[in-house]
Design an enzyme around this catalytic site. Structure first.
Site, PDB file in Angstrom:
ATOM      1  N   GLU A 189     -26.305 -16.192  12.535  1.00 32.92           N
ATOM      2  CA  GLU A 189     -27.706 -15.868  12.059  1.00 32.92           C
ATOM      3  C   GLU A 189     -27.916 -16.535  10.584  1.00 32.92           C
ATOM      4  O   GLU A 189     -29.186 -16.733  10.471  1.00 32.92           O
ATOM      5  CB  GLU A 189     -28.065 -14.458  12.257  1.00 32.92           C
ATOM      6  N   CYS A 212     -19.628 -10.114  12.421  1.00 32.77           N
ATOM      7  CA  CYS A 212     -19.016  -9.864  10.909  1.00 32.77           C
ATOM      8  C   CYS A 212     -18.503  -8.148  11.187  1.00 32.77           C
ATOM      9  O   CYS A 212     -18.191  -7.673  11.599  1.00 32.77           O
ATOM     10  CB  CYS A 212     -19.921 -10.008   9.776  1.00 32.77           C
ATOM     11  N   HIS A 243     -21.005 -16.054  10.732  1.00 31.86           N
ATOM     12  CA  HIS A 243     -22.431 -15.629  10.910  1.00 31.86           C
ATOM     13  C   HIS A 243     -23.411 -16.745  11.446  1.00 31.86           C
ATOM     14  O   HIS A 243     -24.003 -17.364  10.651  1.00 31.86           O
ATOM     15  CB  HIS A 243     -22.908 -15.432   9.438  1.00 31.86           C
TER      16      HIS A 243
END
Ligand SMILES: Nc1ncnc2c1ncn2[C@@H]1O[C@H](COP(=O)(O)OP(=O)(O)O)[C@@H](O)[C@H]1O
Lengths: 227, 597, 81, 81
Positions: A194, A83, A192
């Site tokens: 994560e 990002c 994302h």
């Protein structure tokens, strides 16, 4: 594995958690230190570095830690930009193109299906080509743009790493969600991974593969032996 | 003129006409200030009293009723700090405590929807930060006019983009809220923002200036001409009824979420290094409020050198500096020995910090400006403010409303009509999918969100090792509360309570934001009194305390008040978030059971 | 003290969703004569000294390094009168 | 076809965090002579006809209605040469 914190980084704790879940030790790197602390790979996390006030990633690119990171990445250090991290990598010209305002001009947070198109980078080696992941996107400026020649070149050389499987939610060129540099060690993506490491706190655990891939790469190919 | 309006000048010129009315003070209030000081106030003092005694800061109309909520706190074994502090603090076990509060930013959000809503988030986050906690999530309860009304098209997207911009940039997950439409909000939308913070028990901070010689440090953004007089004028006076004159419209504040993020991290590092004796956020009423409350909360007094306050505009007068609502500022009380360490941490985070004064022993709040004393007051007198017993009376229109029960309503006669009714219901703005709004919010950042949109309650993991978590829900319904504010408020309390219980959490505390019309209208005062009575009784029944909240009055367009709209937030403790039940049917062939009556 | 203006616009070939949104809003509001809109940024840079050649060159460099992203944007620098 | 420029800037008294961020980045990059930066928007509005008085007046109105937020911003309109 290093996780950089810029002023305004937000997903740094999440990225560190993902690194931990993958079995590696997160090392926090501070934007104003000219020091990579001997890490084997670096994650540039999401957030709004410097408020993203000028252009996303434009100011972070000039921070002292980037002064160290840019040459190291050129020399082969694996770097994953998520990002805002992707935006910083583009601003730093480690990756081609740029990220611009979403087509709808609004911030979009949604779970998307993401197709892994290149499973050869050290960050995606644990996936199989064509595998579809369920991960979230959340950004206001996530539309990837580049001139036609660059886009063709990216496709021809297999450097589109991940693509929105159901069409880009943000107007990204050719549904590109993530790309890598020519050597494959620098990967940037808007979604994302994560935030998809545990079904308890995200839509799936599909994103963990980015982190386990790099850990496996250290263990296997001796990437960890970098001086 | 105000540059030279020192206390000596004021003492010698008792006849000088002062603009107390323009600042929102009544004749009586102005006289009371003169009585307290034994002279006329200086321009700076007048500004200070006017903002401190505004409805927004002093709760002068609601205080007598809010007292009814206090007993709810006594029944809780969970409470570490209750009403009166910036926000209540609740023990959630395992050494953790949670603080949460909901606050309105209705009027600014109507004037400038994007920035108004953005700075609403900023303000409540600093409130939580000032308690010593790390802010960990936000929620927003929104009410607008009809979805197809002209102003809604202006206000709604702006409000949502403002909350999205500020909350996302700050890195706080948005874990829920409300979106409702009703004609009564067309000229006065409601923007209520909730923030929740997490701390260890011993991290609790107080807003007090104690310790003779301790330094007062102002840090964060510089002070500019933003929203000067906002608290006293904007939030206390009905707007839209001044015949289009914009004289009362203060300049708008622009939010800087990046600075707020730095401020959050900076404060948490200051707390961790134990460098802070007392701390206060700067919200409405800015320096006036922070200095007064810190001084009033302490045992000595405070001296402030106003020339030291870093300004964005060098032409500001002392009165304007005191009233400025510039965002992203905090004020701390620090031991002299620790000032250097304090400033070093601020430098690390690129946060400007300036020593502007110190704690004194004379019990007074004193401020100097260019060599003269422009403020010298007993701080308690400004902090406490007047208390009004406003007349209240049950509106006589209520009987007619109440007899019009549902019996008389037309019912669908056959399957086709039923289907049609259902589709109309599902397609109505109030029930339709909220994704247009919630998609603009980051609900995942920080990686601890277990439940958020579209669930009824948000659920956050607090401790990764044990699964300890907290749940939150907000609910309000102006239509119920119009029909019966006492029952309606209890219904909302019960709904938020159920929504929290639904996640598997035990409800433990309540916050509330009371959005009402003008307190000068006896019917509105009655609604307010009834709603508070309902909340107090409901909490006694359920055995949970009200730990804080916010009152927003003068929500009306012209003479017409909004529906009385208390918004109730309930906090729950979850023993292990891994055991959360999800909403929705998950297994084929499972039994469906209806609980309750 | 001099003020130098830096205008930054997206390159012609780069898609400009903000400009397009403004264009269609203009039409909705009845401004039919508007045929195209592009939205960019304007920076007012205040300089210590005069806006002489050296100062303009410095701002030019600032624009190239920081204010504009050459991959997608172009810029122009001029002093105010 | 004529192009009319609309410059939109925050009013002087309004806080401009973006400009401030650029200012401090400029200093970090060594552009010490920069004393202040304000960041605004620039619109290039393409019109069907010539940029005569009527057209400028229309753009002026468009700016007031749509391009600028009069609560916090001010704007100026001018034709390009
Ligand atoms: N303004 C808002 N901000 C954040 N979340 C919201 C907002 N409005 C609605 N939501 C969320 O959207 C979901 C659906 O809302 P709603 O349809 O009102 O639910 P319900 O009617 O069951 O309370 C809920 O999770 C709620 O928290």
């Amino acid at each position: 594995m290093g996780v950089v914190t810029f002023p305004g980084s937000l997903d740094d704790t999440d990225a560190a958690r993902a690194v931990r879940y993958a079995g590696a030790e997160p090392v926090s790197l501070w934007h104003s230190d000219r020091d990579l602390r001997g890490v084997d790979a670096v994650v540039l996390p999401g957030g709004f570095s410097y408020g993203d006030y000028l252009r996303c990633g434009a100011i972070a690119r000039f921070s002292p830690v980037m002064g160290e990171l840019i040459p190291a990445a050129r020399a082969g250090l694996p770097v994953l930009g998520i990002c805002n991290g992707f935006q910083i990598l583009c601003e730093a010209h480690l990756l081609p193109g740029a990220l611009t305002r979403n087509a709808g001009l609004r911030f979009i947070h949604a779970d998307v299906r993401l197709a892994v198109t290149d499973a050869r980078t050290p960050w995606t080696a644990g996936y199989s080509a064509g595998q579809v992941l369920n991960v979230p996107v959340k950004n206001g400026e996530g539309a990837f743009v580049a001139d036609e020649a660059t886009l063709d070149e990216l496709e021809r050389t297999g450097r589109v790493v991940v693509r929105y499987a159901d069409g880009a939610p943000n107007g990204s060129a050719r549904d590109i969600a993530g790309i890598c540099n020519a050597e494959g060690n620098v990967v940037g993506l808007m979604p994302h991974p994560e935030h998809a490491i545990d079904p308890l706190t995200g839509p799936s655990a599909d994103g963990l593969g980015f982190f386990t891939s790099i850990v496996a790469a250290f263990a296997g190919a001796g990437l960890g032996a970098r001086a | 003129m105000s540059g030279e309006d020192t206390i000596e000048v004021a003492g010698g010129t008792p006849e000088t006409a002062q603009p107390f009315k323009e600042l929102g003070l009544t004749e009586d209030e102005y006289q009371k200030i003169r009585d307290i000081l034994g002279r006329r106030p200086t321009a700076a003092e007048l500004a200070l009293y006017s903002v401190m005694w505004s409805e927004h800061c002093s709760y002068k109309s609601s205080k007598v009723h809010l007292r009814n909520l206090a007993p709810t706190a006594d029944q809780s074994q969970y409470l570490l700090a209750g009403i009166g502090a910036n926000a209540g603090v609740v023990d959630i076990g395992q050494g953790y405590a949670v603080t949460f509060k909901i606050e309105s930013h209705n009027h600014p959000s109507f004037v400038e929807p994007h920035q108004g809503a953005a700075t609403g988030i900023g303000g409540i986050v600093r409130d939580i930060l000032a308690m010593g906690a790390r802010p960990i999530a936000v929620m927003d309860a929104l009410r607008f006019g009809p979805a197809d009304a002209h102003d809604t098209a202006r206000v709604l997207p702006g409000v949502v983009s403002g909350i999205s911009f500020y909350g996302n940039c700050l890195g706080l997950p948005n874990i829920g809220g409300e979106l409702a439409f009703d004609a009564s909000y067309a000229g006065n939308p409601l923007v209520n923002a909730l923030c929740v913070g997490l701390m260890r028990h011993d991290d609790l901070k107080a807003a007090v200036a104690t310790g003779l010689g301790n330094k007062v440090i102002l840090f964060g953004s510089r002070t500019g001409p933003d929203g000067v007089g906002g608290a006293s004028v904007l939030a206390s006076a009905t707007f839209g009824d001044d015949g289009g004159k914009s004289a009362k419209r203060p300049s708008v504040q622009v939010g800087d979420p990046f600075m707020e993020k730095l401020l959050v991290e900076c404060c948490l590092e200051l707390y961790a290094a134990d460098l802070v004796e007392g701390i206060q956020d700067l919200g409405a009423a800015g320096v006036a409020c922070a200095t007064t409350e810190l001084a009033a909360g302490g045992d000595g007094g405070m001296f402030v050198d106003m020339d030291a306050i870093p300004l964005r505009d060098p032409n500001l007068t002392p009165a304007e500096i005191l009233m400025s609502e510039s965002q992203e500022r905090m004020m701390a009380v620090v031991k002299p020995k620790r000032v250097d360490a304090f400033l070093a941490i601020c430098r690390k985070w690129d946060v400007e910090a300036t020593v502007i004064g110190e704690v004194t022993g004379d019990g007074l709040l004193t401020m100097t400006w260019r060599g003269g004393t422009v403020v010298k007051i007993p701080p308690q007198t400004a902090a406490d403010g007047p208390v009004y017993q406003r007349p209240y009376a049950r509106p006589d229109t209520l009987d007619a409303l109440q007899v019009a029960g549902p019996e008389g309503l037309h019912r669908p006669a056959d399957g086709a009509a039923l289907r049609d009714t259902l589709l109309r219901l599902l397609g109505s703005p109030g029930l339709a999918d909220k994704r247009w709004v919630t998609q603009q919010y980051d609900s995942l950042v920080r990686g601890n969100t277990v439940l958020a949109m579209p669930e009824d309650g948000g659920l956050l993991r607090v401790a990764e090792e044990t699964g300890l978590g907290i749940a939150l829900a907000t609910d309000g319904n102006g239509r119920y509360c119009t029909l019966d504010p006492y029952q309606g408020t209890q219904l909302m309390l019960a709904e938020a309570y159920r929504n929290v219980a639904m996640t598997g959490a035990v409800p433990v505390a309540v916050t509330n934001c009371l959005n009402f019309g003008s307190p000068e209208d006896p019917a509105v005062m009655w609604q307010l009194a009834e709603a508070i009575r309902g909340l107090a009784d409901g909490c006694k029944h359920l055995g949970i305390p009200v730990t804080g909240g916010n009152v927003s009055l003068y929500n009306q367009t012209g003479a017409t008040a909004i529906h009385p709209t208390p918004v109730i937030g309930v906090l729950g403790v979850h023993e292990d978030v891994r055991r959360r039940p999800g909403a929705g049917f998950t297994v084929d062939g499972a039994q469906v059971v209806l609980l309750g009556t | 003290m001099a003020t130098v203006i830096v205008d930054v616009m997206l390159k012609q070939e780069i898609h400009d969703p903000q400009g397009e949104a403004v264009l269609s809003a203009s039409h909705r509001l009845g401004f039919g004569a508007v045929k195209g809109v592009r939205q960019g940024k304007r920076f007012e840079v205040e300089l210590e000294g005069p806006a002489d050649g050296a100062a303009l060159a410095a701002v030019e460099e600032l624009a190239r390094e920081l204010l504009a992203n050459p991959v997608i944007e172009e810029f122009s620098v001029h002093a105010t009168e």
